[in-house]
Motif scaffolding. Structure first.
Motif, PDB file in Angstrom:
ATOM      1  N   MET A 279       0.790  -1.227   0.000  1.00 31.10           N
ATOM      2  CA  MET A 279       0.000   0.000   0.000  1.00 31.10           C
ATOM      3  C   MET A 279       0.827   1.284   0.000  1.00 31.10           C
ATOM      4  N   ASP A 280       2.162   1.184  -0.034  1.00 32.76           N
ATOM      5  CA  ASP A 280       2.980   2.399   0.125  1.00 32.76           C
ATOM      6  C   ASP A 280       2.730   3.432  -0.976  1.00 32.76           C
ATOM      7  N   ASP A 281       2.814   2.997  -2.238  1.00 32.35           N
ATOM      8  CA  ASP A 281       2.604   3.955  -3.340  1.00 32.35           C
ATOM      9  C   ASP A 281       1.180   4.474  -3.316  1.00 32.35           C
ATOM     10  N   TYR A 282       0.251   3.548  -3.076  1.00 31.94           N
ATOM     11  CA  TYR A 282      -1.157   3.918  -3.022  1.00 31.94           C
ATOM     12  C   TYR A 282      -1.394   5.010  -1.973  1.00 31.94           C
ATOM     13  N   LEU A 283      -0.753   4.852  -0.801  1.00 33.18           N
ATOM     14  CA  LEU A 283      -0.984   5.797   0.306  1.00 33.18           C
ATOM     15  C   LEU A 283      -0.549   7.218  -0.033  1.00 33.18           C
ATOM     16  N   ILE A 284       0.515   7.322  -0.830  1.00 38.19           N
ATOM     17  CA  ILE A 284       1.001   8.666  -1.186  1.00 38.19           C
ATOM     18  C   ILE A 284      -0.095   9.411  -1.955  1.00 38.19           C
ATOM     19  N   ASP A 285      -0.681   8.747  -2.961  1.00 35.03           N
ATOM     20  CA  ASP A 285      -1.739   9.392  -3.751  1.00 35.03           C
ATOM     21  C   ASP A 285      -3.006   9.596  -2.926  1.00 35.03           C
ATOM     22  N   PHE A 286      -3.294   8.622  -2.075  1.00 35.23           N
ATOM     23  CA  PHE A 286      -4.489   8.672  -1.225  1.00 35.23           C
ATOM     24  C   PHE A 286      -4.458   9.932  -0.351  1.00 35.23           C
ATOM     25  N   LYS A 287      -3.309  10.140   0.299  1.00 35.42           N
ATOM     26  CA  LYS A 287      -3.195  11.283   1.218  1.00 35.42           C
ATOM     27  C   LYS A 287      -3.260  12.599   0.453  1.00 35.42           C
ATOM     28  N   LYS A 288      -2.590  12.620  -0.703  1.00 36.77           N
ATOM     29  CA  LYS A 288      -2.572  13.838  -1.523  1.00 36.77           C
ATOM     30  C   LYS A 288      -3.998  14.188  -1.972  1.00 36.77           C
ATOM     31  N   SER A 289      -4.699  13.161  -2.394  1.00 40.43           N
ATOM     32  CA  SER A 289      -6.041  13.385  -2.904  1.00 40.43           C
ATOM     33  C   SER A 289      -6.965  13.925  -1.794  1.00 40.43           C
ATOM     34  N   TYR A 290      -6.883  13.341  -0.599  1.00 46.74           N
ATOM     35  CA  TYR A 290      -7.756  13.797   0.484  1.00 46.74           C
ATOM     36  C   TYR A 290      -7.353  15.179   1.014  1.00 46.74           C
ATOM     37  N   LEU A 291      -6.057  15.471   0.969  1.00 48.30           N
ATOM     38  CA  LEU A 291      -5.627  16.823   1.370  1.00 48.30           C
ATOM     39  C   LEU A 291      -6.262  17.846   0.424  1.00 48.30           C
ATOM     40  N   GLY A 292      -6.245  17.527  -0.877  1.00 54.02           N
ATOM     41  CA  GLY A 292      -6.855  18.416  -1.881  1.00 54.02           C
ATOM     42  C   GLY A 292      -8.345  18.581  -1.617  1.00 54.02           C
ATOM     43  N   LYS A 293      -9.010  17.494  -1.261  1.00 57.02           N
ATOM     44  CA  LYS A 293     -10.463  17.554  -1.019  1.00 57.02           C
ATOM     45  C   LYS A 293     -10.765  18.386   0.234  1.00 57.02           C
ATOM     46  N   ARG A 294      -9.943  18.187   1.266  1.00 53.70           N
ATOM     47  CA  ARG A 294     -10.170  18.987   2.478  1.00 53.70           C
ATOM     48  C   ARG A 294     -10.025  20.471   2.163  1.00 53.70           C
ATOM     49  N   ASN A 295      -8.937  20.797   1.445  1.00 54.66           N
ATOM     50  CA  ASN A 295      -8.696  22.213   1.164  1.00 54.66           C
ATOM     51  C   ASN A 295      -9.799  22.802   0.288  1.00 54.66           C
ATOM     52  N   LEU A 296     -10.246  22.011  -0.679  1.00 55.22           N
ATOM     53  CA  LEU A 296     -11.314  22.470  -1.573  1.00 55.22           C
ATOM     54  C   LEU A 296     -12.589  22.778  -0.776  1.00 55.22           C
ATOM     55  N   LEU A 297     -12.972  21.831   0.075  1.00 58.43           N
ATOM     56  CA  LEU A 297     -14.230  22.012   0.821  1.00 58.43           C
ATOM     57  C   LEU A 297     -14.106  23.147   1.843  1.00 58.43           C
ATOM     58  N   VAL A 298     -13.016  23.157   2.602  1.00 50.81           N
ATOM     59  CA  VAL A 298     -12.884  24.151   3.679  1.00 50.81           C
ATOM     60  C   VAL A 298     -12.831  25.565   3.088  1.00 50.81           C
ATOM     61  N   LYS A 299     -12.056  25.727   2.019  1.00 52.01           N
ATOM     62  CA  LYS A 299     -11.946  27.055   1.387  1.00 52.01           C
ATOM     63  C   LYS A 299     -13.312  27.471   0.825  1.00 52.01           C
ATOM     64  N   GLY A 300     -13.960  26.540   0.127  1.00 51.23           N
ATOM     65  CA  GLY A 300     -15.250  26.853  -0.493  1.00 51.23           C
ATOM     66  C   GLY A 300     -16.308  27.202   0.541  1.00 51.23           C
ATOM     67  N   LEU A 301     -16.326  26.448   1.645  1.00 52.23           N
ATOM     68  CA  LEU A 301     -17.335  26.723   2.678  1.00 52.23           C
ATOM     69  C   LEU A 301     -17.055  28.065   3.348  1.00 52.23           C
ATOM     70  N   ASN A 302     -15.771  28.345   3.601  1.00 51.89           N
ATOM     71  CA  ASN A 302     -15.445  29.649   4.207  1.00 51.89           C
ATOM     72  C   ASN A 302     -15.872  30.778   3.279  1.00 51.89           C
ATOM     73  N   GLU A 303     -15.615  30.606   1.986  1.00 54.78           N
ATOM     74  CA  GLU A 303     -16.003  31.653   1.025  1.00 54.78           C
ATOM     75  C   GLU A 303     -17.520  31.820   0.967  1.00 54.78           C
ATOM     76  N   ALA A 304     -18.225  30.703   1.221  1.00 54.77           N
ATOM     77  CA  ALA A 304     -19.694  30.770   1.196  1.00 54.77           C
ATOM     78  C   ALA A 304     -20.248  31.366   2.493  1.00 54.77           C
ATOM     79  N   GLY A 305     -19.366  31.656   3.445  1.00 54.37           N
ATOM     80  CA  GLY A 305     -19.809  32.314   4.671  1.00 54.37           C
ATOM     81  C   GLY A 305     -19.950  31.387   5.873  1.00 54.37           C
ATOM     82  N   PHE A 306     -19.558  30.110   5.711  1.00 49.15           N
ATOM     83  CA  PHE A 306     -19.612  29.199   6.867  1.00 49.15           C
ATOM     84  C   PHE A 306     -18.405  29.435   7.761  1.00 49.15           C
ATOM     85  N   ASN A 307     -18.579  29.142   9.044  1.00 44.05           N
ATOM     86  CA  ASN A 307     -17.474  29.228   9.997  1.00 44.05           C
ATOM     87  C   ASN A 307     -16.929  27.814  10.196  1.00 44.05           C
ATOM     88  N   VAL A 308     -15.993  27.418   9.306  1.00 44.37           N
ATOM     89  CA  VAL A 308     -15.530  26.020   9.287  1.00 44.37           C
ATOM     90  C   VAL A 308     -14.322  25.848  10.187  1.00 44.37           C
TER      91      VAL A 308
END
Ligand code: PMP
Ligand code: GLN
Length: 380
Positions: A279-308
């Motif tokens: 799972m080593d190679d898989y984990l690198i992409d897995f973590k990168k992908s979820y970091l991107g998703k977290r940043n996308l959602l948190v930034k978008g929600l903050n811009e929409a006026g949520f207190n995230v």
């Protein structure tokens, strides 16, 4: 007719089922229940298909097939330098949920005091009630979800049998600090209690590596470490989980597992045994992908006026509601008017009313789904 079991008849429908049902009924984008809306890795699915064709279709050994137990133990050594004997310190279960149930049943006698941090994953309370435990909640307080030392000290005493911790923590995304863990370790030794450590989000940490509870001084012998492959491989429907701990404890947990489900789907164990070792190679992409998703959602929600509240781990983010708003009404409104389903977090509390001021978003979704949800939420 005589009464049914009144502990069980009082259980409510799980908030995850309720909100997913409402999402479907309202044709809303489902950011409520925690599961990916994309498939797990195809190479792992191929391994399972092969195992099905290779006639691995009869009962597996009750403890789990040895190659899977060995792969689990090898990973704890590799990732965390923890030694577990695959022969008698590793038990394979039907997801972390069954491991939690069996552990509580194995450790808790009726009336035993069990300390649990709230907000908590809903199955803890149901399992504790079935075991007739005395449940003592300790609140993790928003916005940083630290516990109050005085509250913890008050909750713990010589009668404490078990403490349940979930780290990284659902629903808050919190990762317990080293100082918090060291204090827990001191209390565990001083009061001689067990720890159930639910670490299903162990690979979903964004800025720091996961530190298992069992690595803290004096905790390995008294900690049952529980995890599963549902989150790490995005295969929540496979329900491959495990409990690790001292052989006497694991033997007792197995006594419960043996008469609850007996064993776990055999071909999926065969596939996971191989996947975990590769799972080593898989984990690198897995973590990168979820970091991107977290940043996308948190930034978008903050811009929409949520207190995230930016999560350090898991695939969930909490938002604090404006003053005067209530989580259940707010979630209903979001589903109906904005076509986005979330989780009202009061469902995860039994003591504090803080949960009624927060909602939980799940970002285990494609970027397309997250962007569509953010678009719906952007016009307040
Ligand atoms: N613990 C926590 C904190 C969870 O969020 C979940 C669920 N998704 C589980 C346990 C259950 O894991 P599993 O699906 O492996 O039973
Ligand atoms: N743990 C998942 C969540 O928090 C859901 C698990 C379940 O549906 N039982 O959303």
């Amino acid at each position: 007719m005589k009464h049914l079991n009144n502990i069980v008849t009082n259980f409510q429908e799980s908030i995850f089922s309720t909100m997913t049902k409402l999402a479907v009924e309202n044709q809303a984008i489902n950011l409520s229940q925690g599961f990916p809306d994309f498939d797990g890795p195809s190479w792992v699915i191929e391994l399972a298909a092969k195992a099905l064709r290779d006639s691995k279709n009869q009962y597996a050994p009750s403890f789990g097939i040895l190659p899977l137990r060995s792969a689990i133990a090898a990973n704890y050594k590799r990732f965390y330098n923890l030694d577990y004997d695959p022969m008698n310190e590793v038990l394979v279960t039907n997801g972390a949920t069954e491991a939690i149930y069996c552990t509580i049943m194995a450790l808790v006698n009726p009336g035993d005091e069990v300390v649990v941090f709230e907000p908590f994953y809903d199955s803890y309370l149901a399992s504790l009630q079935l075991a007739r435990a005395k449940v003592i909640p300790v609140t993790l307080n928003a916005p940083d979800f630290t516990y109050k030392v005085e509250e913890l000290n008050k909750a713990i005493n010589k009668k404490t049998k078990l403490l349940i911790i979930n780290n990284p923590h659902n629903p808050t995304g919190k990762i317990f600090t080293k100082a918090e863990m060291i204090l827990l370790a001191e209390l565990a030794v001083a009061n001689d209690f067990y720890i159930l450590s639910d670490e299903v989000y162990e690979f979903l940490t964004f800025e720091q590596a996961h530190i298992p509870t069992a690595t803290y001084d004096n905790l390995k012998e008294r900690t049952v470490t529980i995890s599963s492959t549902g989150k790490s491989f995005g295969l929540t429907g496979w329900k491959i989980g495990w409990a690790l701990g001292h052989s006497d404890i694991i033997k007792t947990i197995h006594n419960v597992h043996q008469f609850t489900t007996f064993c776990v789907a055999h071909p999926l164990q065969v596939a996971m045994a191989q996947a975990l070792l590769n799972m080593d190679d898989y984990l690198i992409d897995f973590k990168k992908s979820y970091l991107g998703k977290r940043n996308l959602l948190v930034k978008g929600l903050n811009e929409a006026g949520f207190n995230v509240l930016n999560p350090a781990g898991t695939y969930f983010a909490m938002a604090l509601l404006p003053d005067g708003k209530n989580d259940i009404d707010y979630c209903q409104w979001l589903i109906k008017e904005k076509k986005v389903a979330t989780i009202p977090t009061s469902a995860f509390y039994i003591k504090s009313d803080e949960g009624s001021r927060m909602i939980r978003f799940c970002f285990a979704k494609t970027d397309e789904t997250l962007n569509a949800a953010l678009k719906n939420l952007s016009h307040f």
